[in-house]
Design an enzyme around this catalytic site. Structure first.
Site, PDB file in Angstrom:
ATOM      1  CB  THR A   1      -0.876   0.020   1.214  1.00 53.86           C
ATOM      2  OG1 THR A   1      -0.359   0.191   2.327  1.00 53.86           O
ATOM      3  CG2 THR A   1      -1.623  -1.155   1.281  1.00 53.86           C
TER       4      THR A   1
ATOM      5  N   GLY B   1       3.272  -0.925   4.974  1.00 60.51           N
ATOM      6  CA  GLY B   1       2.692  -0.054   5.551  1.00 60.51           C
ATOM      7  C   GLY B   1       3.806   1.247   5.391  1.00 60.51           C
TER       8      GLY B   1
ATOM      9  CB  VAL C   1       8.388  -0.828   8.079  1.00 60.90           C
ATOM     10  CG1 VAL C   1       8.308   0.858   8.063  1.00 60.90           C
ATOM     11  CG2 VAL C   1       7.517  -1.246   9.344  1.00 60.90           C
ATOM     12  CE  LYS C   2       5.660   1.044  -0.198  1.00 67.79           C
ATOM     13  NZ  LYS C   2       4.379   1.233  -1.310  1.00 67.79           N
ATOM     14  CB  ILE C   3      12.101   3.003   4.714  1.00 62.97           C
ATOM     15  CG1 ILE C   3      11.436   2.454   6.040  1.00 62.97           C
ATOM     16  CG2 ILE C   3      13.186   3.991   4.979  1.00 62.97           C
ATOM     17  CD1 ILE C   3      10.829   3.442   6.847  1.00 62.97           C
TER      18      ILE C   3
END
Length: 405
Positions: A71, A138, A167-169
């Protein structure tokens, strides 16, 4: 049984993975809209295909054709817009429990709730695969792509939601510092807004440093994963490639731009393989070239790397385009991953500074990542979608205040 286009792609390598690029909360509504407009002779086949890819009942039993979910802020906004009455109610409920004057705090709580609901929906897939599949990505707030402390704090909050949250960074210098820190804590990561070989190498190095720290600290890494996103069509079409080519009198065709995008991805993919790196390359931002009924159709963003063990994360619109063109798409060649753009084309593209930045291992320094054309444009787009979501929250809180008054 006829296979979906993406199922055929998956057959080219047993380790490749097809992911859904949107909240799983919107899948059933999207599926219904696709089937409503499906040709009569395709409807039954398409329904079976889309059901194999994802349905809530199978997911609850640990089975899912998609191997994961990604997402981002625009897609999370779509999830909220797909059921605005429900989310307006959720926002008002959260606002009543928190400081209703802090819209940003309420927004972040709502975003965490979107991720939480999506992660819960496919958690059984994660459990059944012992942590290999069933992740939901996320993303930290894209308005703060160079704020290390904020990204780390938000990343830790996202990771606390559930073990199947990845976790999207972003691919900024500060983002890679955060990826190292999260990896050191055994937290799975997805490197987003990344386009270039220097970024991919920086990510792999950050992951390697994080893994060394995690192992030294005795952190359990049995359910840890890392993916590195190549935002393919964004590299060639929303940055500075065309403008710089035009300024130098270099004419580029759509096919040459596509081959250049794939050359960058293949260089990073091979570098990772040569170094036995545990991160997996993820292909996104794909496009379909379709001349319409009776004409040719193709999607080089997947066809040119068939046979590789990539993750392909596919948004609803792209999947629908593939389905409409399925009978006109050429068969996948499992050896495509081993083919290269011609030396002549690479030489031509390398006359453009933007391409050299993306293709050469030393094309950029980390402090330059956030100013690369495609990064800046994408970060601006994602920040705008975030602001829209924040404003939706603000409007819902305003309605609550009027009711109370």
């Amino acid at each position: 049984m006829s296979l979906h286009v993406l199922e055929k792609l998956a057959e080219t390598n047993p380790d490749c993975e097809i992911w859904w690029d949107s909240s799983p909360l919107v899948y059933e509504g999207w599926k219904a809209s696709v089937l409503k407009d499906a040709p009569a002779d395709k409807r039954a086949e398409w329904e079976a295909q889309l059901t194999r890819l994802f349905n809530a009942e199978d997911a609850a039993n640990g089975k899912m054709g998609f191997r994961g979910v990604t997402t981002n802020p625009p897609l999370s906004l779509q999830a909220i817009q797909a059921d605005p009455e429900f989310w307006a109610g959720e926002i008002r409920k959260i606002a009543a429990e928190r400081n209703a004057d802090d819209i940003e705090d309420i927004y972040w709580a709502v975003y965490l709730d979107v991720v939480r609901k999506g992660a819960a929906l496919i958690r059984p897939v994660f459990d059944a695969s012992n942590g290999k599949y069933g992740y939901v990505s996320g993303q930290v707030d894209p308005r703060f792509v160079t704020n290390r402390e904020r990204m780390l704090a938000e990343g830790l909050q996202l990771a606390e939601i559930a073990p199947n949250v990845m976790v999207k960074i972003p691919g900024s210098k500060e983002g890679y510092e955060v990826i190292e820190e999260l990896t050191a804590r055994g937290i799975s990561t997805n490197n987003t807004t990344s386009f270039t070989v220097p970024q991919y190498v920086a990510c792999m190095n950050a992951v390697s440093r994080g893994l060394e720290r995690a192992k030294a600290a005795g952190i359990d890494l049995s359910k840890w994963r890392s993916v590195i996103t190549h935002m393919s069509s964004r590299l060639g079409n929303i940055g500075d490639l065309k403008a710089q080519a035009d300024a130098r009198g270099i004419a580029l065709t759509a096919d040459e731009i596509l081959l250049g995008e794939m050359a960058v991805l293949k260089r990073a993919y091979r570098y990772g393989k040569e170094n036995n790196h545990p991160s997996k390359m993820l292909q996104c931002s794909m496009r379909v070239q379709d001349e319409g009924p009776g004409g040719k159709a193709s999607s080089g963003h997947i066809a040119l790397i068939a046979g590789g063990d990539f993750v392909y994360t596919c948004p609803p619109g792209y999947i629908a385009q593939l389905m409409k063109a399925e009978d006109r798409l050429p068969a996948f060649d499992a050896g495509a991953i081993d083919t290269d753009a011609s030396p002549e084309l690479i030489e031509k593209l390398s006359r453009i500074p933007y391409f050299r930045q993306a293709y050469e291992f030393d094309g950029m320094k980390p402090e330059e990542f956030a100013y690369f054309g495609a990064f800046a444009a994408t970060a601006t787009e994602f920040a705008a979608a975030t602001r829209k979501t924040v404003d939706f929250v603000a409007q819902s809180v305003e309605q609550l205040r009027r009711r109370v008054a």
